[in-house]
Design a protein around this motif. Structure first.
Motif, PDB file in Angstrom:
ATOM      1  N   LYS A 145       2.956   4.188  -8.554  1.00  0.00           N
ATOM      2  CA  LYS A 145       2.656   3.136  -9.688  1.00  0.00           C
ATOM      3  C   LYS A 145       3.374   3.615 -10.884  1.00  0.00           C
ATOM      4  CE  LYS A 145      -1.860   1.871  -7.808  1.00  0.00           C
ATOM      5  NZ  LYS A 145      -3.174   2.095  -7.789  1.00  0.00           N
ATOM      6  N   SER A 146       3.639   4.858 -11.230  1.00  0.00           N
ATOM      7  CA  SER A 146       4.229   5.102 -12.591  1.00  0.00           C
ATOM      8  C   SER A 146       5.939   4.715 -12.371  1.00  0.00           C
ATOM      9  CB  SER A 146       4.165   6.522 -12.862  1.00  0.00           C
ATOM     10  OG  SER A 146       4.603   7.463 -12.009  1.00  0.00           O
ATOM     11  N   THR A 147       6.362   5.144 -11.225  1.00  0.00           N
ATOM     12  CA  THR A 147       7.856   4.670 -11.078  1.00  0.00           C
ATOM     13  C   THR A 147       7.932   3.270 -10.993  1.00  0.00           C
ATOM     14  OG1 THR A 147       7.973   6.839  -9.853  1.00  0.00           O
ATOM     15  CG2 THR A 147       9.763   5.143  -9.608  1.00  0.00           C
ATOM     16  N   THR A 148       7.272   2.590 -10.312  1.00  0.00           N
ATOM     17  CA  THR A 148       6.973   1.028 -10.521  1.00  0.00           C
ATOM     18  C   THR A 148       6.890   0.336 -11.863  1.00  0.00           C
ATOM     19  OG1 THR A 148       6.124   1.219  -8.175  1.00  0.00           O
ATOM     20  CG2 THR A 148       6.080  -1.027  -9.414  1.00  0.00           C
ATOM     21  N   PHE A 149       6.190   0.941 -12.709  1.00  0.00           N
ATOM     22  CA  PHE A 149       6.121   0.701 -14.038  1.00  0.00           C
ATOM     23  C   PHE A 149       7.403   0.888 -14.637  1.00  0.00           C
ATOM     24  CE2 PHE A 149       5.628   1.831 -18.279  1.00  0.00           C
ATOM     25  CZ  PHE A 149       4.867   0.909 -18.912  1.00  0.00           C
ATOM     26  N   TRP A 150       7.960   1.919 -14.601  1.00  0.00           N
ATOM     27  CA  TRP A 150       9.255   2.174 -15.366  1.00  0.00           C
ATOM     28  C   TRP A 150      10.631   1.238 -14.577  1.00  0.00           C
ATOM     29  CZ3 TRP A 150       9.371   3.705 -19.660  1.00  0.00           C
ATOM     30  CH2 TRP A 150       8.401   4.709 -20.167  1.00  0.00           C
ATOM     31  N   VAL A 151      10.302   0.742 -13.553  1.00  0.00           N
ATOM     32  CA  VAL A 151      11.375  -0.269 -12.554  1.00  0.00           C
ATOM     33  C   VAL A 151      11.129  -1.480 -13.361  1.00  0.00           C
ATOM     34  CG1 VAL A 151      11.624  -1.318 -10.845  1.00  0.00           C
ATOM     35  CG2 VAL A 151      11.417   1.118 -10.384  1.00  0.00           C
ATOM     36  N   ILE A 152      10.094  -1.813 -13.666  1.00  0.00           N
ATOM     37  CA  ILE A 152       9.446  -3.350 -14.438  1.00  0.00           C
ATOM     38  C   ILE A 152      10.116  -3.079 -15.842  1.00  0.00           C
ATOM     39  CG2 ILE A 152       7.793  -4.816 -15.194  1.00  0.00           C
ATOM     40  CD1 ILE A 152       6.145  -3.953 -12.700  1.00  0.00           C
ATOM     41  N   THR A 159       0.830  -1.049   0.055  1.00  0.00           N
ATOM     42  CA  THR A 159      -0.050   0.026  -0.001  1.00  0.00           C
ATOM     43  C   THR A 159       0.863   1.272   0.178  1.00  0.00           C
ATOM     44  OG1 THR A 159      -0.272  -0.039   2.425  1.00  0.00           O
ATOM     45  CG2 THR A 159      -1.889  -0.974   0.976  1.00  0.00           C
ATOM     46  N   TYR A 160       2.064   1.079   0.845  1.00  0.00           N
ATOM     47  CA  TYR A 160       2.936   2.456   0.783  1.00  0.00           C
ATOM     48  C   TYR A 160       3.513   2.572  -0.834  1.00  0.00           C
ATOM     49  CZ  TYR A 160       2.541   2.756   5.619  1.00  0.00           C
ATOM     50  OH  TYR A 160       2.424   3.080   7.105  1.00  0.00           O
ATOM     51  N   ILE A 189      12.144   4.454  -5.042  1.00  0.00           N
ATOM     52  CA  ILE A 189      10.853   4.101  -4.292  1.00  0.00           C
ATOM     53  C   ILE A 189      11.211   3.819  -3.004  1.00  0.00           C
ATOM     54  CG2 ILE A 189       9.144   2.149  -4.450  1.00  0.00           C
ATOM     55  CD1 ILE A 189       9.551   2.202  -7.431  1.00  0.00           C
ATOM     56  N   ALA A 190      12.362   3.170  -2.776  1.00  0.00           N
ATOM     57  CA  ALA A 190      12.621   2.933  -1.365  1.00  0.00           C
ATOM     58  C   ALA A 190      12.665   3.854  -0.231  1.00  0.00           C
ATOM     59  CB  ALA A 190      13.899   1.925  -1.329  1.00  0.00           C
ATOM     60  N   PHE A 191      13.393   4.897  -0.672  1.00  0.00           N
ATOM     61  CA  PHE A 191      13.731   6.106   0.096  1.00  0.00           C
ATOM     62  C   PHE A 191      12.278   6.588   0.275  1.00  0.00           C
ATOM     63  CE2 PHE A 191      18.183   6.131  -1.655  1.00  0.00           C
ATOM     64  CZ  PHE A 191      18.644   5.461  -0.496  1.00  0.00           C
ATOM     65  N   GLN A 192      11.579   6.762  -0.645  1.00  0.00           N
ATOM     66  CA  GLN A 192      10.369   7.733  -0.641  1.00  0.00           C
ATOM     67  C   GLN A 192       9.315   7.000   0.310  1.00  0.00           C
ATOM     68  OE1 GLN A 192       9.336   8.122  -4.877  1.00  0.00           O
ATOM     69  NE2 GLN A 192       9.917  10.302  -4.674  1.00  0.00           N
ATOM     70  N   THR A 193       9.275   5.548   0.117  1.00  0.00           N
ATOM     71  CA  THR A 193       8.571   4.564   1.039  1.00  0.00           C
ATOM     72  C   THR A 193       8.946   4.919   2.476  1.00  0.00           C
ATOM     73  OG1 THR A 193       8.224   3.133  -0.857  1.00  0.00           O
ATOM     74  CG2 THR A 193       7.657   2.221   1.413  1.00  0.00           C
TER      75      THR A 193
END
Length: 128
Positions: A18-25, A12-13, A88-92
């Motif tokens: 989502k957009s950054t996660t998409f670019w990670v994938i 959830t965090y 993503i990790a730092f922002q989470t």
């Protein structure tokens, strides 16, 4: 808290990005594909060196130029993958700490009286 609940809460965090996660994938897929294409191209270059005196230098030069491009692109996507994953990790972690800080601010004074300040600060900094 079970492992499933922990993962669900963590997602959830992370779901806020989502957009950054998409670019990670996308970066991960392209990086892996690139690591597969390189050896294939090296094999093609070796195929152009069949016998002594029958080496096709022009074809080998083209393949090596393409191989250079493939490795540069692969390196860029590997770097992008690392950068975005760390972001993503730092922002989470930052979001989790902000939520914890907000929660600490609404706790009653009796909580702060009964728990040593060092323990709270240690958990706030090290456990997140």
């Amino acid at each position: 808290m079970s492992g499933k609940e922990t993962w669900r809460r963590l997602l959830t965090y992370v779901g806020q990005y989502k957009s950054t996660t998409f670019w990670v994938i996308v970066s991960a897929i392209l990086s892996v594909l690139d690591s597969l294409v390189g050896p294939y191209m090296i094999g093609r270059a070796i195929d152009h060196m069949v016998n002594k005196g029958t080496v096709d230098f022009r074809a080998i030069a083209q393949i090596l130029a393409g191989l250079g491009v493939v490795y540069v692109v692969g390196s860029l996507f590997s770097w992008l993958l690392t950068y975005l994953t760390n972001r993503i990790a730092f922002q989470t972690v930052n979001d989790m700490r902000r939520e914890l800080f907000d929660h600490f601010n609404i706790l009653p004074l009796s909580f702060h009286d009964n728990h040593p300040q060092g323990d709270s600060i240690s958990r706030f900094v090290n456990d997140m």
